[in-house]
Design a protein around this motif. Sequence first.
Motif, PDB file in Angstrom:
ATOM      1  N   LEU A  76       0.834  -1.190   0.000  1.00 29.80           N
ATOM      2  CA  LEU A  76       0.000   0.000   0.000  1.00 29.80           C
ATOM      3  C   LEU A  76       0.875   1.249   0.000  1.00 29.80           C
ATOM      4  N   ARG A  77       0.271   2.366  -0.415  1.00 32.39           N
ATOM      5  CA  ARG A  77       0.907   3.679  -0.257  1.00 32.39           C
ATOM      6  C   ARG A  77      -0.119   4.612   0.366  1.00 32.39           C
ATOM      7  N   PHE A  78       0.217   5.091   1.553  1.00 33.15           N
ATOM      8  CA  PHE A  78      -0.672   6.032   2.233  1.00 33.15           C
ATOM      9  C   PHE A  78      -0.470   7.446   1.711  1.00 33.15           C
ATOM     10  N   VAL A  79       0.777   7.866   1.608  1.00 38.40           N
ATOM     11  CA  VAL A  79       1.103   9.193   1.075  1.00 38.40           C
ATOM     12  C   VAL A  79       1.387   9.042  -0.408  1.00 38.40           C
ATOM     13  N   GLN A  80       0.608   9.736  -1.213  1.00 37.29           N
ATOM     14  CA  GLN A  80       0.778   9.631  -2.660  1.00 37.29           C
ATOM     15  C   GLN A  80       1.882  10.555  -3.171  1.00 37.29           C
ATOM     16  N   LYS A  81       2.157  11.638  -2.435  1.00 38.26           N
ATOM     17  CA  LYS A  81       3.182  12.579  -2.857  1.00 38.26           C
ATOM     18  C   LYS A  81       3.807  13.225  -1.618  1.00 38.26           C
ATOM     19  N   SER A  82       5.126  13.155  -1.543  1.00 40.41           N
ATOM     20  CA  SER A  82       5.818  13.767  -0.414  1.00 40.41           C
ATOM     21  C   SER A  82       5.751  15.285  -0.499  1.00 40.41           C
ATOM     22  N   LEU A  83       5.868  15.925   0.651  1.00 38.68           N
ATOM     23  CA  LEU A  83       5.943  17.383   0.673  1.00 38.68           C
ATOM     24  C   LEU A  83       7.312  17.840   0.195  1.00 38.68           C
ATOM     25  N   GLY A  84       7.359  19.040  -0.378  1.00 40.48           N
ATOM     26  CA  GLY A  84       8.615  19.616  -0.811  1.00 40.48           C
ATOM     27  C   GLY A  84       9.422  20.158   0.354  1.00 40.48           C
ATOM     28  N   ALA A  85      10.660  20.552   0.078  1.00 36.36           N
ATOM     29  CA  ALA A  85      11.568  21.004   1.134  1.00 36.36           C
ATOM     30  C   ALA A  85      11.014  22.219   1.870  1.00 36.36           C
ATOM     31  N   LYS A  86      10.417  23.161   1.141  1.00 37.71           N
ATOM     32  CA  LYS A  86       9.883  24.368   1.773  1.00 37.71           C
ATOM     33  C   LYS A  86       8.718  24.026   2.698  1.00 37.71           C
ATOM     34  N   GLU A  87       7.850  23.128   2.247  1.00 37.65           N
ATOM     35  CA  GLU A  87       6.708  22.724   3.077  1.00 37.65           C
ATOM     36  C   GLU A  87       7.171  21.958   4.317  1.00 37.65           C
ATOM     37  N   VAL A  88       8.215  21.144   4.160  1.00 32.43           N
ATOM     38  CA  VAL A  88       8.733  20.392   5.302  1.00 32.43           C
ATOM     39  C   VAL A  88       9.318  21.335   6.338  1.00 32.43           C
ATOM     40  N   ARG A  89      10.047  22.350   5.889  1.00 38.97           N
ATOM     41  CA  ARG A  89      10.611  23.320   6.837  1.00 38.97           C
ATOM     42  C   ARG A  89       9.509  24.041   7.596  1.00 38.97           C
ATOM     43  N   HIS A  90       8.439  24.411   6.892  1.00 40.85           N
ATOM     44  CA  HIS A  90       7.317  25.079   7.561  1.00 40.85           C
ATOM     45  C   HIS A  90       6.649  24.137   8.562  1.00 40.85           C
ATOM     46  N   TRP A  91       6.487  22.893   8.183  1.00 43.57           N
ATOM     47  CA  TRP A  91       5.887  21.904   9.079  1.00 43.57           C
ATOM     48  C   TRP A  91       6.723  21.721  10.337  1.00 43.57           C
ATOM     49  N   ARG A  92       8.046  21.662  10.177  1.00 42.23           N
ATOM     50  CA  ARG A  92       8.917  21.496  11.331  1.00 42.23           C
ATOM     51  C   ARG A  92       8.833  22.687  12.278  1.00 42.23           C
ATOM     52  N   ARG A  93       8.689  23.865  11.725  1.00 45.23           N
ATOM     53  CA  ARG A  93       8.636  25.068  12.570  1.00 45.23           C
ATOM     54  C   ARG A  93       7.304  25.200  13.287  1.00 45.23           C
ATOM     55  N   THR A  94       6.232  24.764  12.663  1.00 40.47           N
ATOM     56  CA  THR A  94       4.900  25.083  13.186  1.00 40.47           C
ATOM     57  C   THR A  94       4.128  23.896  13.754  1.00 40.47           C
ATOM     58  N   GLU A  95       4.415  22.669  13.304  1.00 40.70           N
ATOM     59  CA  GLU A  95       3.566  21.539  13.678  1.00 40.70           C
ATOM     60  C   GLU A  95       4.281  20.427  14.432  1.00 40.70           C
ATOM     61  N   ARG A  96       5.589  20.367  14.336  1.00 38.16           N
ATOM     62  CA  ARG A  96       6.300  19.273  14.989  1.00 38.16           C
ATOM     63  C   ARG A  96       6.846  19.736  16.325  1.00 38.16           C
ATOM     64  N   PRO A  97       6.453  19.096  17.426  1.00 35.79           N
ATOM     65  CA  PRO A  97       6.990  19.471  18.741  1.00 35.79           C
ATOM     66  C   PRO A  97       8.476  19.136  18.841  1.00 35.79           C
ATOM     67  N   ARG A  98       9.177  19.871  19.682  1.00 31.79           N
ATOM     68  CA  ARG A  98      10.592  19.602  19.934  1.00 31.79           C
ATOM     69  C   ARG A  98      10.712  18.641  21.122  1.00 31.79           C
ATOM     70  N   VAL A  99      11.619  17.688  20.991  1.00 32.47           N
ATOM     71  CA  VAL A  99      11.838  16.699  22.047  1.00 32.47           C
ATOM     72  C   VAL A  99      13.271  16.829  22.530  1.00 32.47           C
ATOM     73  N   GLY A 100      13.443  17.068  23.832  1.00 37.04           N
ATOM     74  CA  GLY A 100      14.785  17.129  24.402  1.00 37.04           C
ATOM     75  C   GLY A 100      15.349  15.740  24.584  1.00 37.04           C
ATOM     76  N   GLY A 101      16.457  15.449  23.909  1.00 36.88           N
ATOM     77  CA  GLY A 101      17.025  14.109  23.967  1.00 36.88           C
ATOM     78  C   GLY A 101      18.245  14.038  24.857  1.00 36.88           C
ATOM     79  N   ILE A 102      18.901  12.899  24.839  1.00 40.28           N
ATOM     80  CA  ILE A 102      20.144  12.691  25.567  1.00 40.28           C
ATOM     81  C   ILE A 102      21.205  12.310  24.554  1.00 40.28           C
ATOM     82  N   GLY A 103      22.458  12.436  24.951  1.00 43.70           N
ATOM     83  CA  GLY A 103      23.550  12.084  24.049  1.00 43.70           C
ATOM     84  C   GLY A 103      23.721  10.587  23.972  1.00 43.70           C
ATOM     85  N   ARG A 104      23.200   9.958  22.928  1.00 38.96           N
ATOM     86  CA  ARG A 104      23.253   8.501  22.848  1.00 38.96           C
ATOM     87  C   ARG A 104      24.681   7.994  22.737  1.00 38.96           C
ATOM     88  N   PHE A 105      25.569   8.785  22.118  1.00 39.43           N
ATOM     89  CA  PHE A 105      26.936   8.324  21.946  1.00 39.43           C
ATOM     90  C   PHE A 105      27.752   8.396  23.223  1.00 39.43           C
TER      91      PHE A 105
END
Length: 590
Positions: A76-105
């Motif tokens: 199956l394919r759920f997403v028929q077309k990926s978002l472009g780079a500009k749309e992804v940057r906007h999504w990251r700024r406005t819709e994706r929460p930031r998660v504080g991580g730890i240094g895995r290395f």
Amino acid sequence: MPQPDHPSDDLALLHRFEPVLRYTHGELFLPIAVDDYVAHCSLWDERDEPLVPAGSLTLGSLAEEGRRYRERRLHLRFVQKSLGAKEVRHWRRTERPRVGGIGRFAAVGVIARLIDVVLRLSLLVRGKVPNGLVAAAHRQGKDLAGATYYGRVVRTAGYTVLQYWYFYAFNDWRSTFHGVNDHEADWETVSVYLVPGPSGGLEPAWVAGSSHDHTGDDLRRRWDDPLLDKEGEHPILYPGAGSHSHAFVAGDYVVSVGLPALRAVLRTIQRVRAWLMPFAPEPGSGSFDIPFIDYARGDGVVLTEWNRVPIDDSTEWVRDFRGLWGLDTKDSFGGERAPAGPRYERDGSVRGSWADPLGWAGLDKVPATADEEVAALEERMKLLQSRVDELETEIAAERLAVRGLYAEIRYLAARSDAAPGRPGHLQELEVKEAHLAGLVAERVRLTEEIDVQAGRLAGPRPPGPPGAHLRNPHLPYVVHADFRSRFLRVWAALSIPVLIGGLGALLFWPNLSTLLWFTIGLVAFAVVESVARRRSIEFAASLAGLAITALIVAGVVVALLSGWKIVLAGSLALAALILLVVNVRELRGR
């Protein structure tokens, strides 16, 4: 596999013990209904040719297409077309929460960090989920019906197994949470194992959840385990952020991804290292296990109310569609490919968790009730006693044979014409005596075991510690707040890029000056690495061993170049002296 006899009772059981899922803040994808998901999907074959366009599929037609194209590898394919780079940057700024991580290395050494670079770069040449797919899936999946699980009840070997299957539109562990992989679609499962209680009803005994690093016994926790959180009769599990792998204790988990192909290289390196630096401590064996963090903090969305959909082997879309539930990237490592459904693996075989829910969690060997345990133990004792009886007969026969052979040797030893055959007889006697001793030792061991088990049957049988079955208990990674830990996390993040940059400079300017500065930097790198990881003694011992080895080799080379005849004569004289000492000691009987 036995099927449910009372669907309404089964739904009540599923409802009664359904798990509570506590997600990490920042989780983008929660369990959804598959019929809504499939309605947005298109269907493709292994040649990436579309068979059914998006918007035309239902669960019924998906099962029908699965039967029609049974010999093809469908996805199956759920997403028929990926978002472009500009749309992804906007999504990251406005819709994706930031998660504080730890240094895995911070948890591993230099080699693991270098190998991680290769693992990341390999995504450029193997199948990879395209950029922008996560953002598109997140936007598209917001309107789908959520908080749904697919429940299955299996009755087998004294257990009533409640399986809860959760479907996610996307696994975004790599792109959102710096994990191992991304892929469209994700199926995860939790099983609650019920056993007959003293009052005749069913009560929970075990809980198991699908997990990255673990199999068998390590997948499950006993119901009375203090590390298993519960709300009444509902177990609480903590799905990993993006990966949806289940944890029983909230926290950040180090997940090791091993590279078996490189372990032979590691063993060779360790052997050479031991030869060159015999004074250095033994290194660890996990240098090629790459660490990733699974965030299972439980500080985000909590799901306690569910839409319940029963499934079993007769559910058509479960049974008939063997394809993948998302984009097939054809990743040679498999990590970036979508999974198959709850019943199947990617290759079309039936999942172990579906076909054998007891064996999947290591419960085939665990009786469901105390009475069954007693019956199993009594049967075991009968088998042991039967073997002891057999051993008694074998021991008597073997002892008679040994005595007869020994008598024959004594008789033949008195005759001079029998001397040539005597060594063979003695060897045969030694073999028979060793075999007889082995039989007697086995009888003693089995008799002791029977006595111990008889005492266990006669007295109380406490259940033992709830975690006694665990081979590799999975607990959160503890992050210390001291200066060393903070420095180590920063150092681990910056050191490898600096090291690779220095190597690039050496290749670009291959001269003596650059080599000198690179060597100085490499020594400084090793010093900081050893001090930060509290391996100063190991580093000093390794350095001393390397220096001693280098001095010995250099001394031999210089001696050979300056006067090979003297070196050769001295070596022969030393060898003669050693041989003389050994021979004299032998003559004196020492």
